[in-house]
Design a protein around this motif. Structure first.
Motif, mmCIF file in Angstrom:
data_model
loop_
_atom_site.group_PDB
_atom_site.id
_atom_site.type_symbol
_atom_site.label_atom_id
_atom_site.label_comp_id
_atom_site.label_asym_id
_atom_site.label_seq_id
_atom_site.Cartn_x
_atom_site.Cartn_y
_atom_site.Cartn_z
ATOM 1 N N ILE A 3 0.832 -1.107 0.208
ATOM 2 C CA ILE A 3 0.049 0.124 0.404
ATOM 3 C C ILE A 3 0.833 1.181 -0.143
ATOM 4 C CG2 ILE A 3 -1.716 1.619 1.632
ATOM 5 C CD1 ILE A 3 -3.156 -1.048 1.821
ATOM 6 N N LEU A 4 0.481 1.612 -0.909
ATOM 7 C CA LEU A 4 0.868 3.499 -0.548
ATOM 8 C C LEU A 4 0.038 4.154 -0.134
ATOM 9 C CD1 LEU A 4 2.929 5.253 -1.379
ATOM 10 C CD2 LEU A 4 1.671 5.626 -3.870
ATOM 11 N N LEU A 5 0.081 5.079 0.736
ATOM 12 C CA LEU A 5 -0.091 5.956 2.337
ATOM 13 C C LEU A 5 0.103 7.177 1.204
ATOM 14 C CD1 LEU A 5 -2.617 6.517 3.884
ATOM 15 C CD2 LEU A 5 -1.172 5.959 5.179
ATOM 16 N N ILE A 6 -0.612 8.066 0.281
ATOM 17 C CA ILE A 6 -0.477 9.235 0.284
ATOM 18 C C ILE A 6 -0.475 10.221 1.385
ATOM 19 C CG2 ILE A 6 -0.516 11.120 -1.741
ATOM 20 C CD1 ILE A 6 -0.261 9.039 -3.645
ATOM 21 N N SER A 7 -0.581 11.281 1.748
ATOM 22 C CA SER A 7 -0.451 11.921 2.902
ATOM 23 C C SER A 7 -1.742 13.120 2.558
ATOM 24 C CB SER A 7 0.576 13.100 3.406
ATOM 25 O OG SER A 7 1.146 13.605 2.330
ATOM 26 N N SER A 8 -2.661 12.711 3.417
ATOM 27 C CA SER A 8 -3.995 13.396 3.187
ATOM 28 C C SER A 8 -3.750 15.085 2.758
ATOM 29 C CB SER A 8 -5.166 13.515 4.144
ATOM 30 O OG SER A 8 -6.001 14.163 3.728
ATOM 31 N N SER A 9 -4.516 15.898 1.833
ATOM 32 C CA SER A 9 -4.609 16.816 1.891
ATOM 33 C C SER A 9 -5.046 18.036 3.309
ATOM 34 C CB SER A 9 -4.898 17.674 0.091
ATOM 35 O OG SER A 9 -6.295 17.077 0.576
ATOM 36 N N GLU A 10 -5.983 17.325 4.020
ATOM 37 C CA GLU A 10 -7.226 18.012 5.079
ATOM 38 C C GLU A 10 -5.190 18.389 5.810
ATOM 39 O OE1 GLU A 10 -11.432 17.744 5.323
ATOM 40 O OE2 GLU A 10 -10.876 15.546 4.310
ATOM 41 N N VAL A 11 -5.319 19.356 6.250
ATOM 42 C CA VAL A 11 -4.119 19.786 6.888
ATOM 43 C C VAL A 11 -4.763 20.018 8.614
ATOM 44 C CG1 VAL A 11 -2.053 21.175 7.688
ATOM 45 C CG2 VAL A 11 -2.261 20.068 5.201
ATOM 46 N N GLY A 12 -4.574 18.793 9.376
ATOM 47 C CA GLY A 12 -5.585 19.801 11.040
ATOM 48 C C GLY A 12 -6.465 18.175 11.415
ATOM 49 N N LYS A 13 -6.361 17.343 9.883
ATOM 50 C CA LYS A 13 -7.210 16.283 9.781
ATOM 51 C C LYS A 13 -6.448 15.040 9.895
ATOM 52 C CE LYS A 13 -11.557 18.834 8.857
ATOM 53 N NZ LYS A 13 -12.381 19.258 8.451
ATOM 54 N N ARG A 14 -5.480 15.065 9.584
ATOM 55 C CA ARG A 14 -4.996 13.468 8.574
ATOM 56 C C ARG A 14 -4.485 12.667 9.556
ATOM 57 N NH1 ARG A 14 -0.466 16.703 4.415
ATOM 58 N NH2 ARG A 14 0.774 17.635 6.286
ATOM 59 N N THR A 15 -3.715 13.210 10.788
ATOM 60 C CA THR A 15 -3.375 11.558 11.449
ATOM 61 C C THR A 15 -4.937 10.839 11.403
ATOM 62 O OG1 THR A 15 -1.820 13.185 13.021
ATOM 63 C CG2 THR A 15 -2.524 11.587 13.623
ATOM 64 N N GLY A 16 -6.454 11.221 12.013
ATOM 65 C CA GLY A 16 -7.125 10.937 11.976
ATOM 66 C C GLY A 16 -6.970 9.713 11.093
ATOM 67 N N ILE A 22 -3.823 2.732 8.170
ATOM 68 C CA ILE A 22 -3.038 2.121 8.631
ATOM 69 C C ILE A 22 -3.816 0.497 9.163
ATOM 70 C CG2 ILE A 22 -1.335 1.944 10.528
ATOM 71 C CD1 ILE A 22 -0.570 4.869 9.455
ATOM 72 N N SER A 23 -4.958 0.912 10.428
ATOM 73 C CA SER A 23 -5.766 0.385 10.612
ATOM 74 C C SER A 23 -6.399 -1.241 9.257
ATOM 75 C CB SER A 23 -6.907 0.948 11.226
ATOM 76 O OG SER A 23 -7.715 0.067 12.281
ATOM 77 N N ALA A 24 -6.727 -0.740 8.686
ATOM 78 C CA ALA A 24 -7.955 -1.408 7.634
ATOM 79 C C ALA A 24 -5.885 -2.194 6.860
ATOM 80 C CB ALA A 24 -8.325 -0.098 6.778
ATOM 81 N N ALA A 25 -5.329 -1.730 7.010
ATOM 82 C CA ALA A 25 -3.682 -2.344 6.106
ATOM 83 C C ALA A 25 -3.807 -3.465 6.706
ATOM 84 C CB ALA A 25 -2.887 -1.424 5.645
ATOM 85 N N LYS A 26 -3.227 -3.058 8.268
ATOM 86 C CA LYS A 26 -3.014 -4.174 9.136
ATOM 87 C C LYS A 26 -4.076 -5.256 9.156
ATOM 88 C CE LYS A 26 -1.544 -5.095 13.892
ATOM 89 N NZ LYS A 26 -1.112 -4.501 15.039
ATOM 90 N N LYS A 27 -5.560 -5.190 9.025
ATOM 91 C CA LYS A 27 -6.333 -6.243 9.232
ATOM 92 C C LYS A 27 -6.919 -6.879 7.949
ATOM 93 C CE LYS A 27 -10.072 -3.432 12.178
ATOM 94 N NZ LYS A 27 -11.167 -3.029 11.913
ATOM 95 N N ALA A 28 -6.220 -6.119 7.001
ATOM 96 C CA ALA A 28 -5.810 -7.064 5.134
ATOM 97 C C ALA A 28 -4.864 -7.385 5.144
ATOM 98 C CB ALA A 28 -6.067 -6.209 3.908
ATOM 99 N N GLY A 29 -3.931 -7.850 6.466
ATOM 100 C CA GLY A 29 -2.589 -8.294 5.827
ATOM 101 C C GLY A 29 -1.246 -7.941 5.250
ATOM 102 N N VAL A 30 -1.747 -6.855 4.545
ATOM 103 C CA VAL A 30 -0.616 -6.148 4.120
ATOM 104 C C VAL A 30 0.636 -6.474 4.120
ATOM 105 C CG1 VAL A 30 -0.008 -3.772 3.499
ATOM 106 C CG2 VAL A 30 -1.905 -4.294 3.641
ATOM 107 N N GLY A 31 1.780 -6.248 3.160
ATOM 108 C CA GLY A 31 2.598 -7.022 3.483
ATOM 109 C C GLY A 31 3.737 -6.002 2.722
ATOM 110 N N LEU A 32 3.428 -4.610 2.944
ATOM 111 C CA LEU A 32 4.265 -3.061 3.288
ATOM 112 C C LEU A 32 3.981 -2.447 3.093
ATOM 113 C CD1 LEU A 32 7.768 -2.244 3.324
ATOM 114 C CD2 LEU A 32 7.194 -2.102 0.455
ATOM 115 N N LEU A 33 4.178 -1.035 3.640
ATOM 116 C CA LEU A 33 3.366 0.189 3.961
ATOM 117 C C LEU A 33 4.226 1.534 3.854
ATOM 118 C CD1 LEU A 33 -0.178 1.248 5.747
ATOM 119 C CD2 LEU A 33 2.371 3.057 5.474
ATOM 120 N N ALA A 34 3.682 2.342 2.346
ATOM 121 C CA ALA A 34 4.573 3.118 2.137
ATOM 122 C C ALA A 34 4.121 4.701 2.430
ATOM 123 C CB ALA A 34 5.043 3.276 0.707
#
Length: 219
Positions: A3-16, A22-34
């Protein structure tokens, strides 16, 4: 499996938002997160670094194998201001003589593609990515003058004044404040890097300022 996680454009709301991915990726058993983070995020003076660092911490805590693509400033952030610069004969900023080691969206996209398609494992890598060369905003104005044939002068403003100018140009206040604050950070070296990690990763030189300005003027 990657998975490529491109940072969101909503500054101030991005962490959530990032944590949800990240949580969805973990549940899906992703092998690499960039994740596209920020240049030298761990020691950056930029306010933008806060959410990027929080995301980096969440990535590490997830246990998913990861690679951090710490992207520097985008040349596109500056070329987007070419039309008003040509209209008014002035390019505004608050960076003084700070050095910008920028690259284009295409350069950074090619880097992400290289990481995701690499044959060998990329897990655990932290890549500080930036352009091969650098320029000041005065240098940017000079290049724009040279290529356009119209005189454009860099005008350095106090942070608050630059922020107000950006708001007056139609930018939302949070984005205007972020850009003005980032310029000040650039004056302190936050957006300079001479490692050439990016060009080595993509197997070619990064897009030069001359080429980026030329492309913008064609458009």
């Amino acid at each position: 499996d990657k998975i490529l996680l491109i940072s969101s454009s909503e500054v101030g709301k991005r962490t959530g938002q990032h944590k949800a991915v990240i949580s969805a990726a973990k549940k899906a058993g992703v092998g690499l997160l960039a994740y596209t983070s920020l240049l030298h995020a761990d020691r950056s003076v930029l306010g933008l670094a806060v959410e990027h660092l929080a995301t980096e911490e969440a990535v590490r805590a997830s246990g998913i194998p990861f690679v951090l693509l710490r992207n520097g400033w985008y040349t596109d952030n500056h070329t987007a201001s070419i039309p008003p610069a040509l209209q008014y004969g002035a390019f505004l900023g608050s960076a003084k003589d700070g050095r910008f080691s920028t690259a284009t969206r295409r350069d950074y996209a090619d880097a992400a593609a290289a990481v995701l398609t690499a044959g060998e494992s990329q897990a655990g890598k932290i890549l500080e990515l930036a352009g091969d060369g650098y320029y000041t905003l005065a240098g940017f104005a000079d290049e724009l003058t040279r290529q356009s044939g119209r005189q454009v002068t860099y005008k350095d403003l106090p942070e608050a004044d630059f922020c107000e100018a950006l708001i007056g140009a139609g930018l939302p206040k949070p984005i205007a404040a972020m850009l003005a604050e980032s310029d000040v950070g650039a004056s302190r070296g936050a957006l300079f890097d001479d490692s050439r990690t990016l060009s080595r990763l993509i197997g070619r030189p990064t897009t030069s300022l001359e080429a980026a300005v030329a492309d913008a003027l064609k458009g």
